[in-house]
Design an enzyme around this catalytic site. Structure first.
Site, PDB file in Angstrom:
ATOM      1  N   LYS A 198      -0.067  -5.165  -3.245  1.00  0.00           N
ATOM      2  CA  LYS A 198      -1.542  -5.439  -3.073  1.00  0.00           C
ATOM      3  C   LYS A 198      -2.230  -6.364  -4.507  1.00  0.00           C
ATOM      4  O   LYS A 198      -1.599  -6.269  -5.225  1.00  0.00           O
ATOM      5  CB  LYS A 198      -2.522  -3.985  -3.296  1.00  0.00           C
ATOM      6  CG  LYS A 198      -3.796  -4.277  -2.926  1.00  0.00           C
ATOM      7  CD  LYS A 198      -4.629  -2.748  -3.039  1.00  0.00           C
ATOM      8  CE  LYS A 198      -5.870  -2.695  -2.856  1.00  0.00           C
ATOM      9  NZ  LYS A 198      -6.446  -1.345  -2.743  1.00  0.00           N
ATOM     10  N   SER A 258      -9.106  -0.164   1.473  1.00  0.00           N
ATOM     11  CA  SER A 258      -9.019  -1.516   1.082  1.00  0.00           C
ATOM     12  C   SER A 258      -7.814  -2.000   1.093  1.00  0.00           C
ATOM     13  O   SER A 258      -7.478  -3.322   1.079  1.00  0.00           O
ATOM     14  CB  SER A 258      -9.654  -1.821  -0.044  1.00  0.00           C
ATOM     15  OG  SER A 258      -9.098  -1.054  -1.174  1.00  0.00           O
ATOM     16  N   SER A 289      -8.042   4.230   0.146  1.00  0.00           N
ATOM     17  CA  SER A 289      -7.685   3.192   0.301  1.00  0.00           C
ATOM     18  C   SER A 289      -6.119   2.725   0.625  1.00  0.00           C
ATOM     19  O   SER A 289      -5.931   1.750   1.081  1.00  0.00           O
ATOM     20  CB  SER A 289      -7.965   1.764  -0.705  1.00  0.00           C
ATOM     21  OG  SER A 289      -9.436   1.589  -0.631  1.00  0.00           O
TER      22      SER A 289
HETATM   23  N1  GLN Z   1     -13.821   2.744   1.125  1.00  0.00           N
HETATM   24  C1  GLN Z   1     -13.862   3.444  -0.176  1.00  0.00           C
HETATM   25  C2  GLN Z   1     -14.871   2.477  -0.965  1.00  0.00           C
HETATM   26  O1  GLN Z   1     -15.191   1.463  -0.391  1.00  0.00           O
HETATM   27  C3  GLN Z   1     -12.509   3.519  -0.625  1.00  0.00           C
HETATM   28  C4  GLN Z   1     -12.133   2.458  -1.024  1.00  0.00           C
HETATM   29  C5  GLN Z   1     -10.928   2.600  -1.915  1.00  0.00           C
HETATM   30  O2  GLN Z   1     -10.331   3.548  -2.209  1.00  0.00           O
HETATM   31  N2  GLN Z   1     -10.417   1.605  -2.873  1.00  0.00           N
HETATM   32  O3  GLN Z   1     -15.107   2.892  -1.836  1.00  0.00           O
END
Ligand code: GLN
Length: 486
Positions: free
Chosen positions: A80, A155, A179
């Protein structure tokens, strides 16, 4: 000759590599060919490192020839784009870091490097890991390998899609509120978020530091166990990282679920969820009973407050963490003027809309006069959510739940409505608030052929038990694995 090697699991490749039946070079070539064929439309990668990957593969082949090479030697992985990688640009999918080349490796990257792992490149994501669909990327969305009109999740959508499409053997992600787990569910792969503090966060671009955790994406449970063992462990550079010894997670596999108690929280089966998702999760629970586990009803009564609590704490921490992008120290620099104008121009041009929204929400929640009403209250609710899990785990060994209320939604469907997007995290974020380990594995498909992910949640440092339970379902062969038709 190398045709199809990209489809191997890490466990299979490890065996073939150490028997010298295949070379790391061939294996890496197969992944790079797959990437070249798919990337124009899949967009799972922000940066592909072909030359470096082949050099690393050749070095791995020399180590393998010498014998006694470590578990991930010669295994091609995708990373990532939130992990600092020495000499390779690290963008966090943001314009503000579009040309940022770190001078050092994140601790997990250094660990993988010393194992001899091969880095194929950096994967697409929501900007600064803020999002649930990878649509908030400065480099465009990553579509779902099972259906190009759907999101890959977020994400860490690029990592999940790359594993699902067999562009790599495994990948790294981060999970602040889901995410790793949500994209794993949407793309039909295994994803694991370890206990907070289990894996070092040094060199991982910070979003919300009390919630962020690093974890693997893999094609099967065994591969996730192999990767976690390498990632986990103490790091003097991350003061939050635990000194607890790292178990051999692979050893937990194969023990079955006879006599184990699986908790089923009724708050995680909500009205409005896609009926096929509920049916698949309940089907997996029936199957666990047939394998000898007992299911018990548990309650997590504060679940309904989790989203509000998370979106205060995460945005508050984000507003502080992202203050460092000022146009002076890192990345994009706006047209000069006085210092304040430089800050404003750099940040206005560098950050996308969702990141700006989060910074404003977080700054507001922390501002004088509102701190007690919002941030402090959210911290108290967080304690209640953690206590819910402690009570539940007095009655069961692991909790089983859905990962998201639906399968992968349409690209564009939720992007204009942030609240709708935030609601897709409803089953994942309380785990981060409580600091617990959780993982996702495929448990079926909906009527459109989209994968459904089963979520397992364990007590702190219960990764072994959690992997054991996941492995039992996978090993039973109940869920036939459909590869995406690409
Ligand atoms: N969807 C969540 C957010 O937007 C989690 C994102 C994540 O785990 N990085 O904060």
């Amino acid at each position: 000759m190398s045709e199809g090697l990209n489809r191997l699991t890490i466990a299979e490749a490890r065996r073939l590599l150490s028997a010298r039946e295949i070379s790391a070079h061939e294996l890496t070539r197969a992944c790079l060919d797959r990437i070249a064929a798919l990337e124009p439309s899949l967009n799972a990668f922000v940066t592909v490192c072909e030359r470096e990957a082949l050099e690393q593969a050749d070095a791995a082949d020399r180590r393998l020839a010498a014998g006694g090479a470590p578990a991930l030697c010669g295994i091609p992985l995708a990373i990532k784009d939130i992990f600092a990688t020495r000499g390779v640009r690290t963008t966090c999918a943001s314009r503000i870091l579009a040309d940022f080349v770190p001078a050092y490796d994140a601790t997990v990257i250094a660990r993988l490097r010393s194992e001899g792992a091969v880095f194929l490149g950096k994967t697409n994501m929501d900007e600064f890991a803020m999002g649930s669909s990878t649509e908030n990327s400065a480099f465009g969305p990553t579509p779902n390998p099972y259906n190009r009109e759907r999101v890959a999740g977020g994400s860490s959508g690029g990592s999940a899609a790359a594993v699902a499409a067999a562009e790599c053997l495994g990948a790294l992600g981060t999970d602040t509120g889901g995410s790793i787990r949500e994209p794993a569910a949407f793309c039909g792969v295994v994803g694991l978020k370890p206990t907070y503090s289990r894996v070092s966060r040094y060199g991982v671009i910070a979003y919300a530091s009390s919630l962020d955790q690093v974890g693997p994406f893999a094609k099967c449970v065994t591969d996730a166990a192999i990767m976690l063992r390498v990632l986990a462990g103490i790091d003097p550079r991350d003061a939050t990282c635990t000194a607890r010894p790292v178990p051999d997670y692979e050893q937990a596999l194969g023990a079955g679920v006879k006599g184990l108690r699986i908790g089923v929280p009724h708050e995680f089966f909500v009205e409005g969820m896609q009926p096929e998702v509920e049916a698949a999760v309940r089907g997996a629970l029936d199957h666990y009973r047939s394998l000898g586990a007992e299911t018990v009803a548990v309650s997590l009564p504060h679940t309904g407050y989790a989203i509000a609590c998370y979106y205060l704490i995460a945005t508050a921490e984000a507003s502080a963490n992202l203050a460092r992008y000022d146009g002076v120290r890192y990345g994009l620099r706006g047209a000069a003027g006085d210092l304040l104008a430089l800050y404003c121009r750099s940040r206005a041009a560098g950050f996308g809309a969702e990141v700006k929204r989060r910074i404003m929400l977080g700054t507001f929640a922390l501002s004088a006069g509102y701190y007690d009403a919002y941030y402090l209250k959210a911290q108290k609710v967080r304690t209640l959510i953690r206590a819910d899990f402690e009570r539940a785990f007095a009655q069961c060994d692991v909790i089983v739940a859905p990962t998201a209320p639906t399968t992968a939604f349409r690209i564009g469907e939720k992007i204009a409505d942030p609240l709708q997007m935030y609601l897709s995290d409803i089953f994942t974020i309380s785990v981060n608030l409580a600091g617990l380990p959780a993982m996702v594995l495929p448990c079926g498909y909906d009527g459109d052929g989209l994968p459904i992910g089963l979520q397992l949640i364990a007590p702190a440092f219960g990764e072994q038990r959690m992997l054991q339970v996941a492995d039992a379902l996978e090993r039973s062969g109940r869920v036939e694995r459909r590869e995406p038709a690409i």
